[in-house]
Write a protein that holds these residues in place. Sequence first.
Motif, mmCIF file in Angstrom:
data_model
loop_
_atom_site.group_PDB
_atom_site.id
_atom_site.type_symbol
_atom_site.label_atom_id
_atom_site.label_comp_id
_atom_site.label_asym_id
_atom_site.label_seq_id
_atom_site.Cartn_x
_atom_site.Cartn_y
_atom_site.Cartn_z
ATOM 1 N N PHE A 101 0.642 -1.210 -0.131
ATOM 2 C CA PHE A 101 -0.049 -0.040 0.035
ATOM 3 C C PHE A 101 0.811 1.291 -0.126
ATOM 4 O O PHE A 101 2.092 1.155 0.147
ATOM 5 C CB PHE A 101 -0.903 -0.134 1.269
ATOM 6 C CG PHE A 101 -0.304 -0.277 2.570
ATOM 7 C CD1 PHE A 101 -0.074 1.148 3.326
ATOM 8 C CD2 PHE A 101 -0.060 -1.436 3.359
ATOM 9 C CE1 PHE A 101 0.644 1.253 4.586
ATOM 10 C CE2 PHE A 101 0.575 -1.241 4.324
ATOM 11 C CZ PHE A 101 0.723 -0.177 5.122
ATOM 12 N N TYR A 102 0.396 2.275 -0.552
ATOM 13 C CA TYR A 102 1.035 3.566 -0.675
ATOM 14 C C TYR A 102 0.543 4.507 0.448
ATOM 15 O O TYR A 102 -0.584 4.577 0.774
ATOM 16 C CB TYR A 102 0.625 4.284 -1.903
ATOM 17 C CG TYR A 102 1.388 5.542 -2.124
ATOM 18 C CD1 TYR A 102 2.535 6.146 -2.549
ATOM 19 C CD2 TYR A 102 0.205 6.838 -1.824
ATOM 20 C CE1 TYR A 102 3.001 7.223 -2.527
ATOM 21 C CE2 TYR A 102 0.627 8.235 -1.949
ATOM 22 C CZ TYR A 102 2.188 8.361 -2.305
ATOM 23 O OH TYR A 102 2.482 9.812 -2.289
ATOM 24 N N ASP A 103 1.482 5.460 1.244
ATOM 25 C CA ASP A 103 1.252 6.383 2.015
ATOM 26 C C ASP A 103 2.424 7.101 1.861
ATOM 27 O O ASP A 103 3.455 7.139 2.527
ATOM 28 C CB ASP A 103 0.999 5.846 3.311
ATOM 29 C CG ASP A 103 0.249 6.955 4.307
ATOM 30 O OD1 ASP A 103 0.458 8.277 4.005
ATOM 31 O OD2 ASP A 103 -0.485 6.653 5.226
ATOM 32 N N GLY A 104 2.355 8.425 1.188
ATOM 33 C CA GLY A 104 3.122 9.519 1.289
ATOM 34 C C GLY A 104 3.793 10.095 2.394
ATOM 35 O O GLY A 104 4.726 10.849 2.746
ATOM 36 N N ASN A 105 2.902 9.912 3.521
ATOM 37 C CA ASN A 105 3.253 10.565 5.025
ATOM 38 C C ASN A 105 4.039 9.608 5.729
ATOM 39 O O ASN A 105 3.827 9.962 6.928
ATOM 40 C CB ASN A 105 1.835 11.040 5.447
ATOM 41 C CG ASN A 105 1.170 12.227 4.813
ATOM 42 O OD1 ASN A 105 1.905 12.997 4.270
ATOM 43 N ND2 ASN A 105 -0.180 12.229 4.558
ATOM 44 N N LEU A 106 4.159 8.473 5.302
ATOM 45 C CA LEU A 106 5.117 7.462 6.399
ATOM 46 C C LEU A 106 6.446 7.597 6.173
ATOM 47 O O LEU A 106 7.023 8.063 4.849
ATOM 48 C CB LEU A 106 4.465 6.213 6.093
ATOM 49 C CG LEU A 106 3.147 5.736 6.513
ATOM 50 C CD1 LEU A 106 2.882 4.117 6.076
ATOM 51 C CD2 LEU A 106 2.968 5.943 7.908
ATOM 52 N N PRO A 107 7.268 7.232 6.932
ATOM 53 C CA PRO A 107 8.606 7.696 6.852
ATOM 54 C C PRO A 107 9.579 6.610 6.172
ATOM 55 O O PRO A 107 8.890 5.532 5.890
ATOM 56 C CB PRO A 107 9.087 7.575 8.439
ATOM 57 C CG PRO A 107 8.184 6.454 8.988
ATOM 58 C CD PRO A 107 6.785 6.692 8.381
ATOM 59 N N ASN A 108 10.494 7.263 5.401
ATOM 60 C CA ASN A 108 11.525 6.652 4.792
ATOM 61 C C ASN A 108 11.384 6.007 3.679
ATOM 62 O O ASN A 108 12.064 5.889 2.702
ATOM 63 C CB ASN A 108 12.205 5.355 5.577
ATOM 64 C CG ASN A 108 12.617 5.817 6.925
ATOM 65 O OD1 ASN A 108 13.171 6.918 7.132
ATOM 66 N ND2 ASN A 108 12.227 5.044 8.139
#
Length: 299
Positions: free
Chosen positions: A163-170
Amino acid sequence: MFQFDTGLRFPEKTDSPPINDGFWMRLLTIFLANVCDKQWYRRWKKSNQGVFYVSSKLCLRCSERTRLNEARAMQFVRDHTSIPVPKVYCSIVHRGQVCILMERLPGKPLSHNWVFRSDESKAKILAQLRPMIAELRNVRRPPPPPGSPSNTDIVSGIDGGQFYDGNLPNKRYWGPFSTVREFHRDLRSNLMAVPDEYTEKHFADVRKLVSLHEGYLAVPPVLTHGDLSANNILADGDTVTGIIDWETAAWMPAYWEYTNAWHVNPYNPYWQAEVGKFLEAWPAELEMEKLRRKFFDVY
């Protein structure tokens, strides 16, 4: 030194399959993508985060962060709920980039004029959103293929992949994870313990985060939009006409919808006050996420 545990991952499946990608639909989608990529078209029709408005009824999403999982999420939600979601006509991979040809829904984002709406208007909108999100969270996950292990506890994309989440780290793409605990560990870079000699206040907070994550009694992940901001909810007058931008949709911990929506886009700070009016509040998990974001910040 901090102690790390690399742990085993659930076997990776990276993305969903294309939708309706037969010869003619594929040809049409590629043609429209090529037109929308022309400079004259971009000057004429401004895109919104990789979404090109082909007509009053049709739009095309093509960007480097677009994934087939987004198209599959919209299709899945349309098939299993009454939530107004764009119909997907075709989703393909063309020259390494995903293109989604889909319905253009009426209405404008709530961010367009939310602060100018009356209290009565706001209440009408939020009253419509509550049962929609409740319906989304009650959708049952499709069972795994015969002979495969149970997928009840997996944190994953719609079809069991990343899954994609541009607000998660690294990194941008995550999972799948066999359990919520495994997901929590990856969120904190598999940090498992902080030595006692680290006595500063912030190290005590890190220990608290590890303790909260490891002691968290998870319920099975639920179907989650992942970015219920005012930008992604459409309305025509006082009627909700659509929920869009399903790129972060996934099977996520039950609190994730609330905590992600609470940590609002900095351009729409007013939305934070509204989140608890249409989403179930998870105060303890919100405090846990505040700690996580304090030490393991966004991407």
